[in-house]
Design a protein around this motif. Structure first.
Motif, PDB file in Angstrom:
ATOM      1  N   MET A   1       0.857  -1.268   0.038  1.00 42.49           N
ATOM      2  CA  MET A   1      -0.115  -0.206  -0.175  1.00 42.49           C
ATOM      3  C   MET A   1       0.913   1.264   0.043  1.00 42.49           C
ATOM      4  O   MET A   1       1.732   1.318   0.740  1.00 42.49           O
ATOM      5  CB  MET A   1      -0.988  -0.077   1.161  1.00 42.49           C
ATOM      6  CG  MET A   1      -1.759   1.170   1.410  1.00 42.49           C
ATOM      7  SD  MET A   1      -2.551   1.341   3.027  1.00 42.49           S
ATOM      8  CE  MET A   1      -3.570  -0.131   2.870  1.00 42.49           C
ATOM      9  N   ALA A   2       0.458   2.212  -0.627  1.00 39.25           N
ATOM     10  CA  ALA A   2       1.382   3.466  -0.908  1.00 39.25           C
ATOM     11  C   ALA A   2       0.805   4.411  -0.163  1.00 39.25           C
ATOM     12  O   ALA A   2      -0.569   4.657  -0.027  1.00 39.25           O
ATOM     13  CB  ALA A   2       1.378   3.957  -2.363  1.00 39.25           C
ATOM     14  N   GLY A   3       1.420   5.370   0.226  1.00 36.69           N
ATOM     15  CA  GLY A   3       1.091   6.734   1.174  1.00 36.69           C
ATOM     16  C   GLY A   3       1.621   8.048   0.442  1.00 36.69           C
ATOM     17  O   GLY A   3       1.222   8.017  -0.743  1.00 36.69           O
ATOM     18  N   LYS A   4       2.532   8.547   0.778  1.00 33.95           N
ATOM     19  CA  LYS A   4       3.014   9.714   0.407  1.00 33.95           C
ATOM     20  C   LYS A   4       3.946   9.221  -0.752  1.00 33.95           C
ATOM     21  O   LYS A   4       4.213   7.938  -0.738  1.00 33.95           O
ATOM     22  CB  LYS A   4       4.106  10.476   1.286  1.00 33.95           C
ATOM     23  CG  LYS A   4       3.276  11.222   2.446  1.00 33.95           C
ATOM     24  CD  LYS A   4       4.190  11.665   3.514  1.00 33.95           C
ATOM     25  CE  LYS A   4       3.434  12.136   4.716  1.00 33.95           C
ATOM     26  NZ  LYS A   4       4.279  12.825   6.033  1.00 33.95           N
ATOM     27  N   LYS A   5       4.258  10.151  -1.600  1.00 35.00           N
ATOM     28  CA  LYS A   5       5.374   9.688  -2.731  1.00 35.00           C
ATOM     29  C   LYS A   5       6.386   9.032  -2.180  1.00 35.00           C
ATOM     30  O   LYS A   5       7.286   9.565  -1.385  1.00 35.00           O
ATOM     31  CB  LYS A   5       5.714  10.885  -3.584  1.00 35.00           C
ATOM     32  CG  LYS A   5       6.507  10.575  -4.909  1.00 35.00           C
ATOM     33  CD  LYS A   5       6.487  11.674  -5.653  1.00 35.00           C
ATOM     34  CE  LYS A   5       7.257  11.441  -6.965  1.00 35.00           C
ATOM     35  NZ  LYS A   5       7.496  12.511  -7.698  1.00 35.00           N
ATOM     36  N   GLY A   6       6.690   7.994  -2.698  1.00 32.93           N
ATOM     37  CA  GLY A   6       7.967   7.045  -2.302  1.00 32.93           C
ATOM     38  C   GLY A   6       7.908   6.485  -0.945  1.00 32.93           C
ATOM     39  O   GLY A   6       8.682   5.970  -0.439  1.00 32.93           O
ATOM     40  N   GLU A   7       6.745   6.329  -0.534  1.00 30.32           N
ATOM     41  CA  GLU A   7       6.529   5.818   0.797  1.00 30.32           C
ATOM     42  C   GLU A   7       5.689   4.621   0.597  1.00 30.32           C
ATOM     43  O   GLU A   7       4.586   4.433   0.165  1.00 30.32           O
ATOM     44  CB  GLU A   7       5.587   6.737   1.855  1.00 30.32           C
ATOM     45  CG  GLU A   7       5.463   6.231   3.310  1.00 30.32           C
ATOM     46  CD  GLU A   7       4.979   7.139   3.999  1.00 30.32           C
ATOM     47  OE1 GLU A   7       3.618   7.410   4.052  1.00 30.32           O
ATOM     48  OE2 GLU A   7       5.557   8.184   4.732  1.00 30.32           O
ATOM     49  N   LYS A   8       5.944   3.247   1.502  1.00 36.95           N
ATOM     50  CA  LYS A   8       5.234   2.036   1.359  1.00 36.95           C
ATOM     51  C   LYS A   8       4.947   1.581   2.671  1.00 36.95           C
ATOM     52  O   LYS A   8       5.609   1.929   3.705  1.00 36.95           O
ATOM     53  CB  LYS A   8       6.132   1.085   0.661  1.00 36.95           C
ATOM     54  CG  LYS A   8       6.549   1.287  -0.849  1.00 36.95           C
ATOM     55  CD  LYS A   8       7.473   0.435  -1.219  1.00 36.95           C
ATOM     56  CE  LYS A   8       7.852   1.109  -2.767  1.00 36.95           C
ATOM     57  NZ  LYS A   8       9.145   0.500  -3.316  1.00 36.95           N
ATOM     58  N   THR A   9       3.795   1.304   2.826  1.00 38.86           N
ATOM     59  CA  THR A   9       3.349   0.697   4.227  1.00 38.86           C
ATOM     60  C   THR A   9       3.424  -0.755   4.203  1.00 38.86           C
ATOM     61  O   THR A   9       2.880  -1.508   3.074  1.00 38.86           O
ATOM     62  CB  THR A   9       1.637   1.203   4.272  1.00 38.86           C
ATOM     63  OG1 THR A   9       1.759   2.519   4.308  1.00 38.86           O
ATOM     64  CG2 THR A   9       1.081   0.824   5.957  1.00 38.86           C
ATOM     65  N   ILE A  10       3.744  -1.508   5.299  1.00 38.21           N
ATOM     66  CA  ILE A  10       3.614  -2.667   5.684  1.00 38.21           C
ATOM     67  C   ILE A  10       2.925  -3.030   6.919  1.00 38.21           C
ATOM     68  O   ILE A  10       2.943  -2.433   7.676  1.00 38.21           O
ATOM     69  CB  ILE A  10       5.053  -3.294   5.835  1.00 38.21           C
ATOM     70  CG1 ILE A  10       5.204  -4.993   5.796  1.00 38.21           C
ATOM     71  CG2 ILE A  10       5.863  -2.890   6.692  1.00 38.21           C
ATOM     72  CD1 ILE A  10       6.159  -5.747   5.863  1.00 38.21           C
ATOM     73  N   SER A  11       1.864  -4.124   6.721  1.00 40.15           N
ATOM     74  CA  SER A  11       1.166  -4.318   7.938  1.00 40.15           C
ATOM     75  C   SER A  11       1.829  -5.839   8.230  1.00 40.15           C
ATOM     76  O   SER A  11       1.934  -6.619   7.631  1.00 40.15           O
ATOM     77  CB  SER A  11      -0.521  -4.660   7.341  1.00 40.15           C
ATOM     78  OG  SER A  11      -1.021  -3.488   7.107  1.00 40.15           O
ATOM     79  N   LEU A  12       2.155  -5.748   9.739  1.00 43.02           N
ATOM     80  CA  LEU A  12       2.569  -6.815  10.148  1.00 43.02           C
ATOM     81  C   LEU A  12       1.706  -7.845  10.588  1.00 43.02           C
ATOM     82  O   LEU A  12       0.443  -7.842  10.916  1.00 43.02           O
ATOM     83  CB  LEU A  12       3.252  -6.542  11.659  1.00 43.02           C
ATOM     84  CG  LEU A  12       4.460  -5.576  11.344  1.00 43.02           C
ATOM     85  CD1 LEU A  12       5.158  -5.257  12.492  1.00 43.02           C
ATOM     86  CD2 LEU A  12       5.412  -6.062  10.544  1.00 43.02           C
ATOM     87  N   ALA A  13       2.010  -9.205  10.359  1.00 42.37           N
ATOM     88  CA  ALA A  13       1.325 -10.497  10.976  1.00 42.37           C
ATOM     89  C   ALA A  13       0.698 -10.373  12.192  1.00 42.37           C
ATOM     90  O   ALA A  13       1.233  -9.886  13.115  1.00 42.37           O
ATOM     91  CB  ALA A  13       1.899 -11.606  10.341  1.00 42.37           C
ATOM     92  N   ALA A  14      -0.223 -10.779  12.568  1.00 44.53           N
ATOM     93  CA  ALA A  14      -0.734 -11.249  13.800  1.00 44.53           C
ATOM     94  C   ALA A  14       0.169 -11.851  14.783  1.00 44.53           C
ATOM     95  O   ALA A  14       0.374 -11.196  16.131  1.00 44.53           O
ATOM     96  CB  ALA A  14      -2.197 -11.775  13.980  1.00 44.53           C
ATOM     97  N   VAL A  15       0.877 -12.841  14.282  1.00 45.57           N
ATOM     98  CA  VAL A  15       1.666 -13.467  15.078  1.00 45.57           C
ATOM     99  C   VAL A  15       3.149 -13.394  14.548  1.00 45.57           C
ATOM    100  O   VAL A  15       3.127 -13.850  13.241  1.00 45.57           O
ATOM    101  CB  VAL A  15       1.321 -15.086  15.077  1.00 45.57           C
ATOM    102  CG1 VAL A  15       2.304 -15.929  15.683  1.00 45.57           C
ATOM    103  CG2 VAL A  15       0.059 -15.025  15.932  1.00 45.57           C
ATOM    104  N   LEU A  16       3.997 -13.014  15.056  1.00 45.84           N
ATOM    105  CA  LEU A  16       5.387 -12.762  14.656  1.00 45.84           C
ATOM    106  C   LEU A  16       6.434 -13.686  15.351  1.00 45.84           C
ATOM    107  O   LEU A  16       6.855 -13.199  16.472  1.00 45.84           O
ATOM    108  CB  LEU A  16       5.736 -11.219  14.778  1.00 45.84           C
ATOM    109  CG  LEU A  16       5.142 -10.145  14.089  1.00 45.84           C
ATOM    110  CD1 LEU A  16       5.225  -8.733  14.297  1.00 45.84           C
ATOM    111  CD2 LEU A  16       5.215 -10.583  12.389  1.00 45.84           C
ATOM    112  N   ASP A  17       6.219 -14.805  14.927  1.00 46.17           N
ATOM    113  CA  ASP A  17       7.142 -15.736  15.616  1.00 46.17           C
ATOM    114  C   ASP A  17       8.315 -16.081  14.789  1.00 46.17           C
ATOM    115  O   ASP A  17       8.520 -15.685  13.682  1.00 46.17           O
ATOM    116  CB  ASP A  17       6.217 -16.941  16.068  1.00 46.17           C
ATOM    117  CG  ASP A  17       5.670 -17.790  14.956  1.00 46.17           C
ATOM    118  OD1 ASP A  17       5.949 -17.356  13.771  1.00 46.17           O
ATOM    119  OD2 ASP A  17       4.875 -18.449  15.320  1.00 46.17           O
TER     120      ASP A  17
END
Length: 98
Positions: A1-17
């Motif tokens: 998903m993109a935000g501002k120009k050149g900015e990318k968003t990453i959503s973390l998983a519910a379980v980070l093991d």
């Protein structure tokens, strides 16, 4: 998903093991070269290895002189960081700093 120009968003998983650490590293490295915003609002459980991956990414982005910030963090994510002694206050979006 993109935000501002050149900015990318990453959503973390519910379980980070342990099982998620390698995949998380791959996702983050795939975003290298641009500013990154991390959404940790859905994290229910996080292990120390994934925290290491995230902090290594933050250091890499800093060395690349790019932005690596958190837009949202869950209580579980924040409490685990505090428990293991990791401070990400400098990486939090201004709206969620306490």
């Amino acid at each position: 998903m993109a935000g501002k120009k050149g900015e990318k968003t990453i959503s973390l998983a519910a379980v980070l093991d342990l099982n998620e650490a390698s995949a998380l590293r791959g996702k983050l490295m795939g975003l290298r070269g641009g500013n990154v915003v991390v959404d940790a609002s859905g994290v229910e459980r996080v292990g120390a290895l994934c925290i290491q991956v995230i902090m290594a990414a933050a250091k890499t982005w800093d060395e690349d002189k790019l932005s690596f910030t958190f837009s949202k963090v869950s209580d579980a994510f924040q409490k685990t960081l505090q428990l293991i002694g990791v401070n990400i206050d400098h990486l939090l979006a201004k709206e969620i700093r306490q």
